[in-house]
Structures are given as C-alpha cells and as structure tokens.
Design an enzyme around this catalytic site. Structure first.
Site, PDB file in Angstrom:
ATOM      1  N   THR A  39      -1.097  -5.948   2.826  1.00  0.00           N
ATOM      2  CA  THR A  39      -2.459  -5.545   2.464  1.00  0.00           C
ATOM      3  C   THR A  39      -3.096  -6.487   1.461  1.00  0.00           C
ATOM      4  O   THR A  39      -4.301  -6.704   1.468  1.00  0.00           O
ATOM      5  CB  THR A  39      -2.434  -4.116   1.896  1.00  0.00           C
ATOM      6  OG1 THR A  39      -2.060  -3.235   2.952  1.00  0.00           O
ATOM      7  CG2 THR A  39      -3.766  -3.692   1.329  1.00  0.00           C
ATOM      8  N   TYR A  53      -7.732  -0.814   7.690  1.00  0.00           N
ATOM      9  CA  TYR A  53      -8.027  -2.256   7.593  1.00  0.00           C
ATOM     10  C   TYR A  53      -6.938  -3.019   8.341  1.00  0.00           C
ATOM     11  O   TYR A  53      -5.977  -2.437   8.858  1.00  0.00           O
ATOM     12  CB  TYR A  53      -8.059  -2.695   6.118  1.00  0.00           C
ATOM     13  CG  TYR A  53      -6.799  -2.317   5.387  1.00  0.00           C
ATOM     14  CD1 TYR A  53      -6.731  -1.121   4.661  1.00  0.00           C
ATOM     15  CD2 TYR A  53      -5.643  -3.089   5.469  1.00  0.00           C
ATOM     16  CE1 TYR A  53      -5.560  -0.740   4.030  1.00  0.00           C
ATOM     17  CE2 TYR A  53      -4.473  -2.707   4.850  1.00  0.00           C
ATOM     18  CZ  TYR A  53      -4.446  -1.526   4.128  1.00  0.00           C
ATOM     19  OH  TYR A  53      -3.277  -1.138   3.512  1.00  0.00           O
ATOM     20  N   SER A  86       4.299  -5.587   6.577  1.00  0.00           N
ATOM     21  CA  SER A  86       5.707  -5.545   6.166  1.00  0.00           C
ATOM     22  C   SER A  86       6.544  -4.503   6.900  1.00  0.00           C
ATOM     23  O   SER A  86       7.771  -4.520   6.803  1.00  0.00           O
ATOM     24  CB  SER A  86       5.813  -5.326   4.656  1.00  0.00           C
ATOM     25  OG  SER A  86       5.565  -3.983   4.317  1.00  0.00           O
ATOM     26  N   THR A 119       3.251  -3.543   1.076  1.00  0.00           N
ATOM     27  CA  THR A 119       3.914  -2.585   0.177  1.00  0.00           C
ATOM     28  C   THR A 119       4.868  -1.654   0.926  1.00  0.00           C
ATOM     29  O   THR A 119       5.723  -1.037   0.322  1.00  0.00           O
ATOM     30  CB  THR A 119       2.866  -1.713  -0.536  1.00  0.00           C
ATOM     31  OG1 THR A 119       2.099  -1.014   0.457  1.00  0.00           O
ATOM     32  CG2 THR A 119       1.965  -2.557  -1.406  1.00  0.00           C
ATOM     33  N   ASP A 120       4.741  -1.556   2.247  1.00  0.00           N
ATOM     34  CA  ASP A 120       5.579  -0.590   2.970  1.00  0.00           C
ATOM     35  C   ASP A 120       7.066  -0.876   2.804  1.00  0.00           C
ATOM     36  O   ASP A 120       7.858   0.058   2.744  1.00  0.00           O
ATOM     37  CB  ASP A 120       5.235  -0.589   4.471  1.00  0.00           C
ATOM     38  CG  ASP A 120       3.891   0.064   4.735  1.00  0.00           C
ATOM     39  OD1 ASP A 120       3.454   0.068   5.904  1.00  0.00           O
ATOM     40  OD2 ASP A 120       3.263   0.541   3.759  1.00  0.00           O
ATOM     41  N   LYS A 192       8.195   3.140  -3.186  1.00  0.00           N
ATOM     42  CA  LYS A 192       6.810   3.513  -2.900  1.00  0.00           C
ATOM     43  C   LYS A 192       6.778   5.036  -2.846  1.00  0.00           C
ATOM     44  O   LYS A 192       7.472   5.647  -2.027  1.00  0.00           O
ATOM     45  CB  LYS A 192       6.358   2.887  -1.579  1.00  0.00           C
ATOM     46  CG  LYS A 192       4.883   3.084  -1.280  1.00  0.00           C
ATOM     47  CD  LYS A 192       4.458   2.284  -0.050  1.00  0.00           C
ATOM     48  CE  LYS A 192       2.940   2.365   0.154  1.00  0.00           C
ATOM     49  NZ  LYS A 192       2.500   1.541   1.321  1.00  0.00           N
ATOM     50  N   GLU A 313      29.963  17.155  -1.739  1.00  0.00           N
ATOM     51  CA  GLU A 313      29.613  17.975  -0.563  1.00  0.00           C
ATOM     52  C   GLU A 313      30.516  17.695   0.641  1.00  0.00           C
ATOM     53  O   GLU A 313      30.395  18.299   1.688  1.00  0.00           O
ATOM     54  CB  GLU A 313      28.153  17.696  -0.173  1.00  0.00           C
ATOM     55  CG  GLU A 313      27.148  18.340  -1.087  1.00  0.00           C
ATOM     56  CD  GLU A 313      27.200  19.869  -1.010  1.00  0.00           C
ATOM     57  OE1 GLU A 313      26.817  20.526  -1.995  1.00  0.00           O
ATOM     58  OE2 GLU A 313      27.657  20.403   0.029  1.00  0.00           O
TER      59      GLU A 313
HETATM   60  N1  DGL Z   1       1.037  -2.490   6.850  1.00  0.00           N
HETATM   61  C1  DGL Z   1       1.386  -2.236   5.475  1.00  0.00           C
HETATM   62  C2  DGL Z   1       2.295  -3.359   4.953  1.00  0.00           C
HETATM   63  O1  DGL Z   1       2.076  -4.538   5.304  1.00  0.00           O
HETATM   64  C3  DGL Z   1       0.174  -2.166   4.606  1.00  0.00           C
HETATM   65  C4  DGL Z   1       0.516  -1.609   3.279  1.00  0.00           C
HETATM   66  C5  DGL Z   1       0.342  -2.594   2.151  1.00  0.00           C
HETATM   67  O2  DGL Z   1       0.672  -3.803   2.236  1.00  0.00           O
HETATM   68  O3  DGL Z   1      -0.095  -2.107   1.098  1.00  0.00           O
HETATM   69  O4  DGL Z   1       3.227  -3.054   4.210  1.00  0.00           O
END
Ligand code: DGL
Length: 356
Positions: A39, A53, A86, A119-120, A192, A313
């Site tokens: 992103t 987006y 990602s 961020t993923d 995250k 467990e």
């Molecule tokens: N498609 C997600 C990624 O590339 C978008 C999320 C992001 O980068 O914040 O991880």
C-alpha cells in the site's frame, strides 16, 4: 627534548582520533531502500480512497522523491526488488530479499536498510529476516495503511521515520525492526492487529521497543530472544525452504485439513489450536499419524498472546510434538521452516523455539 616530542606525538594522535570520531558522527548515514510493493506504493482513484485502491504501483524512485526530507537525514539510494501486494509474498521472495540484504550490509559503506512492504505480511517477512540477516546493522521494515494518493497518507512519514531509525547508531544490534505510526516494534513480537487503521501494528503484551519522536528514535527496551548474527540459520546457499503449513482449529473441526496438508507434502505442520494450543479429539489422531510419517508437529495457538505450555493441553513428550512458546502460528511456521533446514530432531527444534 625527547619528552616534548612524545607530548607532541600524543597530542597529534588525540587530535586525529577526535577528528575521526567527530567526522563519523557528523557523516550522514548511507541507507538503502529496498522496495517490494504494498500500500505504501499504492494508488487510489480519489484522495479519499483508503480501501479498494491498488497496491504496488509506485516505484522506489518516486517513493523517495515524494519525501525530499530524506536527504536531510541520510544518503538514500533505492532498489526495486519486487513490486507486489504482500499477500503474494513467497518463500522464494524471502530468500531473494534476504540474500540482497546480506550482500548490501556486508558493504562497509552501507549503514542500514529500509524495506518498504505491504502490511499484510510485514510481520512474517520481518521475522524471517530477523532470523537470517547476518549483520548488526539496522534493518527496518515499513509500510502504510493508506495509499500514497490518499489525504493524510501515512506512507511518507513512515518512510521518513524508517530511514531515521535505519541510520541510527541506537538501532544497531536491536534485530529487525518494524517502524510504523511513530512506533518501533521488534520483528519477533509485532503483529497487524487491525484490518484498516494506521495504528494497526502492535506487540500487544510484550510491548514496543520505542518511538520515533522529534526526528530521532528513542529506545526503551530490547528483545531478550536471539536474532540476526546470533542465530544458527544461514540461507546463503538455500534456493528453497521446507514445506511447512498451518492447520487452523475451531469448534467442530475435523482432520480434513491436517490430512490434506500432509498428503500435499508438508514436512512440518503448525497446529493453530484453540486456547492454550488444545487438540480436539477429531484432530489428534491425524496429527499423531502425521508425526509417525516424520512430519514435525508444532502446537501453537490462534489466541495471539501468551505461552503455549509444553505438556499442558497435550502430552507433548509422549506425542513427540513441539510447542510454539509465544510465537503466533504464522511466525511459528517461519521458525519451523528454518529449523528444518538444520535438523528433524524435535528436542533440538524445541530448543530453537525457546531461543528465538
Ligand atoms: N495488499 C495489501 C498488502 O500489500 C495491502 C495492505 C498494505 O500494504 O497496507 O499487504
């Protein structure tokens, strides 16, 4: 006469040492930005588009151009390693990225590295690098929750802060870091925690390491777990990683996923259990059968915080299973993949989960 010349000699040496120290401190750091997409490189149809987006559109040169202030804090160069969202990051991407990072950090004129990333899966790439980077120099992974075209896009300030940290002497030896939202987190513990908000990256109970405030990093803690130069993992000669998968557990789950993953060739299996890594009666036999075939089983938890206790467990000694300690399932998978490049011995692998 002799004493005078000795005094003069010492004075000269002292002056040269002070000059060299002052120069090193005054010299702006050389930071390399490795861009992978996400992103932070995303674009939206309008300035208010913060979902829906397209990620991975803006190139590294334009990311750097968008933050002219970078020039005030570091000599920055950029490389476009990948241009992907990602969620599509793969083991092969990780190996390519890790080898490039290690090659760059071996250069005396490179002081630190910033990796721009979706961020993923930032938390996974960061932890993988935390285990395989062979340098004490700072490596900072950074992303954004809003695309570059959005009002109050967080990418530019996140990138600026990431370069500040990557060029900081204080970040040396801290392991791979994730810098977002003015906060500095350790790769091992950060996740995250929100699908869309800019404060999404948190180390929840184990806590962040520090902040970026007033154009400089402020550290308050350091990880107690080994990382980077102190790990036993070396990917320099690896072109692939062992297949390790995750089987997610929930009420009423059956053995289908475990059996399918084993049939597909998993060498290791992370069981993302409920609670303290509990094993449902319908799944336990499938995991035991997998273990008998030589698949290494790690008991983790979907809960996200806390220790999965050995022999809690389940009787791990009897089942010959490993427990994930506090690693969430996606990070336990990374450590098990690397562990399997060294050994299949479950006692040795359990030691690794208590070490890293
Ligand atoms: N498609 C997600 C990624 O590339 C978008 C999320 C992001 O980068 O914040 O991880």
């Amino acid at each position: 006469m002799f004493l005078k010349s000795i005094r003069a000699w010492f004075a000269l040496v002292l002056f040269m040492l002070c000059a060299a120290t002052a120069h090193a401190a005054a010299r702006m750091p050389n930071v390399v930005i490795l861009a992978t997409g996400g992103t932070i490189a995303g674009t939206g149809a309008t300035s208010t588009t913060t979902v829906g987006y397209t990620a991975a559109k803006v190139g590294v040169d334009d990311l750097i151009k968008a933050v002219p202030e970078l020039k005030q804090v570091a000599h920055v160069t950029g490389e476009q390693v990948f241009q992907i969202a990602s969620e599509n990051m793969s083991n092969e991407h990780w190996l390519t990225l890790a080898k490039r990072v290690n090659t760059l950090l071996a250069k005396p004129d490179v002081d630190g590295i910033v990796i721009t990333h979706g961020t993923d899966t930032i938390e996974e790439t960061a932890y993988f690098l935390d285990l395989v980077v062979k340098s004490k120099k700072p490596v900072v992974v950074v992303g954004a929750m809003r695309p570059s075209t959005a009002i109050s896009a967080d990418g530019p300030i996140n990138l600026y802060n990431a370069v500040l940290v990557a060029g900081s002497q204080d970040a040396i030896g801290k392991g791979v870091l994730v810098v977002m939202n003015d906060q500095i987190n350790a790769a091992r513990d950060v996740s995250k925690t929100n699908t869309t908000t800019t404060d999404t990256f948190k180390s929840t109970e184990l806590g962040l390491l520090g902040y970026v405030v007033g154009n400089q990093p402020h550290f308050y803690r350091a990880s107690t777990r080994k990382h980077t130069v102190d790990t036993e993992f070396d990917v320099s000669n690896l072109n692939a990683l062992p297949q390790v998968d995750i089987a997610y557990t929930y009420a009423n789950v059956g053995p289908t996923a475990v059996n399918a993953l084993v049939a597909a060739g998993a060498k290791g299996l992370i069981h993302a259990g409920v609670g303290d890594g509990s094993l449902p009666n319908k799944v336990r036999p499938a995991l035991s059968a997998a273990r008998e075939k030589g698949v290494v089983i790690v008991r983790a938890s979907r809960v996200g915080q806390g220790i999965v206790a050995r022999n809690g467990e389940a009787n791990d000694d009897q089942l010959d299973f490993v427990v994930a300690d506090t690693l969430n399932p996606q990070k336990a998978r990374i450590l098990l993949m690397l562990a399997l490049t060294k050994t299949n011995d479950t006692k040795e692998i359990q030691r690794m989960f208590y070490t890293y």
